[in-house]
Design a protein around this motif. Sequence first.
Motif, PDB file in Angstrom:
ATOM      1  N   ALA A 106       0.826  -1.208   0.000  1.00  0.00           N
ATOM      2  CA  ALA A 106       0.000   0.000   0.000  1.00  0.00           C
ATOM      3  C   ALA A 106       0.858   1.256   0.000  1.00  0.00           C
ATOM      4  N   VAL A 107       1.956   1.233   0.740  1.00  0.00           N
ATOM      5  CA  VAL A 107       2.858   2.386   0.756  1.00  0.00           C
ATOM      6  C   VAL A 107       3.457   2.607  -0.630  1.00  0.00           C
ATOM      7  N   VAL A 108       3.885   1.527  -1.284  1.00  0.00           N
ATOM      8  CA  VAL A 108       4.447   1.643  -2.626  1.00  0.00           C
ATOM      9  C   VAL A 108       3.416   2.255  -3.576  1.00  0.00           C
ATOM     10  N   LEU A 109       2.192   1.739  -3.535  1.00  0.00           N
ATOM     11  CA  LEU A 109       1.149   2.235  -4.434  1.00  0.00           C
ATOM     12  C   LEU A 109       0.787   3.685  -4.134  1.00  0.00           C
ATOM     13  N   THR A 110       0.688   4.012  -2.857  1.00  0.00           N
ATOM     14  CA  THR A 110       0.289   5.374  -2.476  1.00  0.00           C
ATOM     15  C   THR A 110       1.366   6.384  -2.827  1.00  0.00           C
ATOM     16  N   TYR A 111       2.609   6.069  -2.469  1.00  0.00           N
ATOM     17  CA  TYR A 111       3.686   7.036  -2.628  1.00  0.00           C
ATOM     18  C   TYR A 111       4.188   7.095  -4.074  1.00  0.00           C
ATOM     19  N   ALA A 112       4.348   5.923  -4.684  1.00  0.00           N
ATOM     20  CA  ALA A 112       4.909   5.903  -6.033  1.00  0.00           C
ATOM     21  C   ALA A 112       3.889   6.290  -7.095  1.00  0.00           C
ATOM     22  N   ALA A 113       2.600   6.010  -6.827  1.00  0.00           N
ATOM     23  CA  ALA A 113       1.573   6.295  -7.828  1.00  0.00           C
ATOM     24  C   ALA A 113       0.685   7.468  -7.443  1.00  0.00           C
ATOM     25  N   SER A 114       0.887   8.026  -6.235  1.00  0.00           N
ATOM     26  CA  SER A 114       0.124   9.190  -5.770  1.00  0.00           C
ATOM     27  C   SER A 114      -1.379   8.938  -5.836  1.00  0.00           C
ATOM     28  N   VAL A 115      -1.802   7.803  -5.273  1.00  0.00           N
ATOM     29  CA  VAL A 115      -3.221   7.477  -5.254  1.00  0.00           C
ATOM     30  C   VAL A 115      -3.579   6.906  -3.879  1.00  0.00           C
ATOM     31  N   PRO A 116      -4.695   7.332  -3.282  1.00  0.00           N
ATOM     32  CA  PRO A 116      -5.119   6.734  -2.011  1.00  0.00           C
ATOM     33  C   PRO A 116      -5.415   5.249  -2.197  1.00  0.00           C
ATOM     34  N   VAL A 117      -5.037   4.435  -1.220  1.00  0.00           N
ATOM     35  CA  VAL A 117      -5.203   2.992  -1.330  1.00  0.00           C
ATOM     36  C   VAL A 117      -6.122   2.495  -0.218  1.00  0.00           C
ATOM     37  N   VAL A 118      -7.175   1.792  -0.615  1.00  0.00           N
ATOM     38  CA  VAL A 118      -8.075   1.129   0.331  1.00  0.00           C
ATOM     39  C   VAL A 118      -7.491  -0.244   0.614  1.00  0.00           C
ATOM     40  N   LYS A 119      -7.267  -0.548   1.900  1.00  0.00           N
ATOM     41  CA  LYS A 119      -6.598  -1.793   2.279  1.00  0.00           C
ATOM     42  C   LYS A 119      -7.626  -2.799   2.802  1.00  0.00           C
ATOM     43  N   LEU A 120      -7.691  -3.942   2.129  1.00  0.00           N
ATOM     44  CA  LEU A 120      -8.697  -4.962   2.439  1.00  0.00           C
ATOM     45  C   LEU A 120      -8.020  -6.321   2.518  1.00  0.00           C
ATOM     46  N   GLY A 121      -7.983  -6.892   3.696  1.00  0.00           N
ATOM     47  CA  GLY A 121      -7.329  -8.179   3.884  1.00  0.00           C
ATOM     48  C   GLY A 121      -8.230  -9.343   3.494  1.00  0.00           C
ATOM     49  N   ARG A 122      -7.643 -10.297   2.825  1.00  0.00           N
ATOM     50  CA  ARG A 122      -8.322 -11.558   2.516  1.00  0.00           C
ATOM     51  C   ARG A 122      -7.977 -12.504   3.673  1.00  0.00           C
ATOM     52  N   LEU A 123      -8.521 -12.206   4.839  1.00  0.00           N
ATOM     53  CA  LEU A 123      -8.159 -12.950   6.039  1.00  0.00           C
ATOM     54  C   LEU A 123      -9.209 -12.756   7.131  1.00  0.00           C
ATOM     55  N   ALA A 124      -9.015 -13.475   8.254  1.00  0.00           N
ATOM     56  CA  ALA A 124      -9.969 -13.486   9.372  1.00  0.00           C
ATOM     57  C   ALA A 124     -11.319 -14.025   8.915  1.00  0.00           C
ATOM     58  N   GLY A 125     -11.290 -15.123   8.123  1.00  0.00           N
ATOM     59  CA  GLY A 125     -12.530 -15.740   7.681  1.00  0.00           C
ATOM     60  C   GLY A 125     -12.427 -16.559   6.415  1.00  0.00           C
ATOM     61  N   GLN A 126     -11.241 -16.541   5.750  1.00  0.00           N
ATOM     62  CA  GLN A 126     -11.072 -17.245   4.471  1.00  0.00           C
ATOM     63  C   GLN A 126     -10.676 -18.704   4.729  1.00  0.00           C
ATOM     64  N   TYR A 127     -11.621 -19.465   5.291  1.00  0.00           N
ATOM     65  CA  TYR A 127     -11.330 -20.837   5.700  1.00  0.00           C
ATOM     66  C   TYR A 127     -12.002 -21.895   4.840  1.00  0.00           C
ATOM     67  N   ALA A 128     -12.761 -21.481   3.827  1.00  0.00           N
ATOM     68  CA  ALA A 128     -13.443 -22.448   2.969  1.00  0.00           C
ATOM     69  C   ALA A 128     -13.097 -22.168   1.516  1.00  0.00           C
ATOM     70  N   LYS A 129     -13.019 -23.236   0.715  1.00  0.00           N
ATOM     71  CA  LYS A 129     -12.662 -23.108  -0.697  1.00  0.00           C
ATOM     72  C   LYS A 129     -13.586 -23.967  -1.548  1.00  0.00           C
ATOM     73  N   PRO A 130     -14.038 -23.415  -2.688  1.00  0.00           N
ATOM     74  CA  PRO A 130     -14.761 -24.257  -3.642  1.00  0.00           C
ATOM     75  C   PRO A 130     -13.798 -25.248  -4.295  1.00  0.00           C
ATOM     76  N   ARG A 131     -14.321 -26.358  -4.748  1.00  0.00           N
ATOM     77  CA  ARG A 131     -13.484 -27.370  -5.391  1.00  0.00           C
ATOM     78  C   ARG A 131     -14.123 -27.801  -6.705  1.00  0.00           C
ATOM     79  N   SER A 132     -13.277 -28.217  -7.626  1.00  0.00           N
ATOM     80  CA  SER A 132     -13.779 -28.645  -8.929  1.00  0.00           C
ATOM     81  C   SER A 132     -14.425 -30.018  -8.867  1.00  0.00           C
ATOM     82  N   SER A 133     -14.132 -30.787  -7.816  1.00  0.00           N
ATOM     83  CA  SER A 133     -14.723 -32.114  -7.658  1.00  0.00           C
ATOM     84  C   SER A 133     -15.019 -32.355  -6.182  1.00  0.00           C
ATOM     85  N   ASP A 134     -16.089 -33.096  -5.908  1.00  0.00           N
ATOM     86  CA  ASP A 134     -16.422 -33.434  -4.521  1.00  0.00           C
ATOM     87  C   ASP A 134     -15.468 -34.475  -3.946  1.00  0.00           C
ATOM     88  N   LEU A 135     -14.765 -35.179  -4.825  1.00  0.00           N
ATOM     89  CA  LEU A 135     -13.917 -36.293  -4.392  1.00  0.00           C
ATOM     90  C   LEU A 135     -12.477 -36.100  -4.838  1.00  0.00           C
TER      91      LEU A 135
END
Length: 450
Positions: free
Chosen positions: A91-120
Amino acid sequence: MEIPDLAALHALSPAQQPTYPDRAAVDATVDRLRTLRPLVLGHECDDLTDKLAAVSRGEAFLLQGGDCAETFAGVTADNTRNKLRVLLQMAVVLTYAASVPVVKLGRLAGQYAKPRSSDLETRLVDGEKVTLPAYRGDAVNGFDFTRDARVPDPARLLEVHRTSAATLSMIRAFIAGGYADLRKVHTWNTDFVSDSVAGQRYDALAFEIDRAMAFMQAIGADPDEFHHVDFHTSHEALLLEYEHAMTRHDSGSGAAYDLSAHFVWIGERTRQLDGAHVELLSRIRNPIGVKLGPTTSADDAIALASRLNPDNIPGRLTFITRFGAGRIRDGLPEVVEKVTAAGLQVAWVCDPMHGNTFEASSGYKTRRFEDVIEEVQGFFDVHHQVGTWPGGVHVELTGDDVTECVGGGEDLLEADLGDRYESVCDPRLNRVQSLELAFLVAEMLRARSV
């Protein structure tokens, strides 16, 4: 808005749900979940909606990143700090180098399930083929390839809540304790790979920021924004029992929020217009996302927006595109053009990971860093062509020195994958590759503003 009950949702034949052997145990778990405290608050979700509205207007950029699939064993202070650190660095790189505000959103604290291509899943065990239920993430079953571990267990949903709460507590403690203070940009890099080109570039950038901070303090300007950060959480709203149980009505407004995370998204495999996931998320007030893959038509996207954001509220809906490096320039333009022509308020975000996965000769699932960058570049090119804002990136990454994606400045080869392949599902960018990505995206943003 009324929330449909679970029976009504299951009557819609939802995709990607585990087959639990004991329905009574599932019902008891859901009843228990309904009594547990919310993990986030409604006003925090509204705050993120406002920030994503700025993204949809082209006034900010979204950085969304984290684990492919979190594990219960991975909920440690070190792991949480490392992921937070790499996101802050990006975020610091994007904000400082590109001069744009960055919204920070973690893919965490709940990403415990995954879809699968097969049930087996079938493997050779002692020379014999053994078929067991596929691993669907720690929220559902265990990773070990044994019959006991692979049985879906609803009690794991209670552990999802506990570990998500623990992760959130650690994130909030790090931020409240000043870990996100811009005056610490150098400390985020103290154990960074010394011979990494990305690490050296980051050090040079941190030195510039230090000088700028010193100047601001010298003239008496020291804004609060320099010393804290707004950080929100997200995960795929996959398991209906969990998301439904965590959906509550706000005591003030009466609106319904899924209080398991600030932002939840519908995956490529569960975005059926008449499906249970679209039905449930259409009833909540959180900002939400939808993954759009190469089979998505412009009409599909418009219909999804009509269902999920009928009032066309800016910041409410984010389309996360995952076409693949070889398809994005052909498949995305018409979708963006027609959605824009329809006057729909959406934020456009690129997931350059999921369309670029392949199996290495060694059997490891991997991604080429160059393909990831190529898809992001294609995403930027399409939006430049159409005249719309490339609003962000959604990346599977880790703050550790794993060897899961090939290429990048470290020039990881397929032969290196076995050195530290730690993901239980899909390959993630390591911290050097993540920082490289941030610098390259910053250059794309800077080129766009010229």
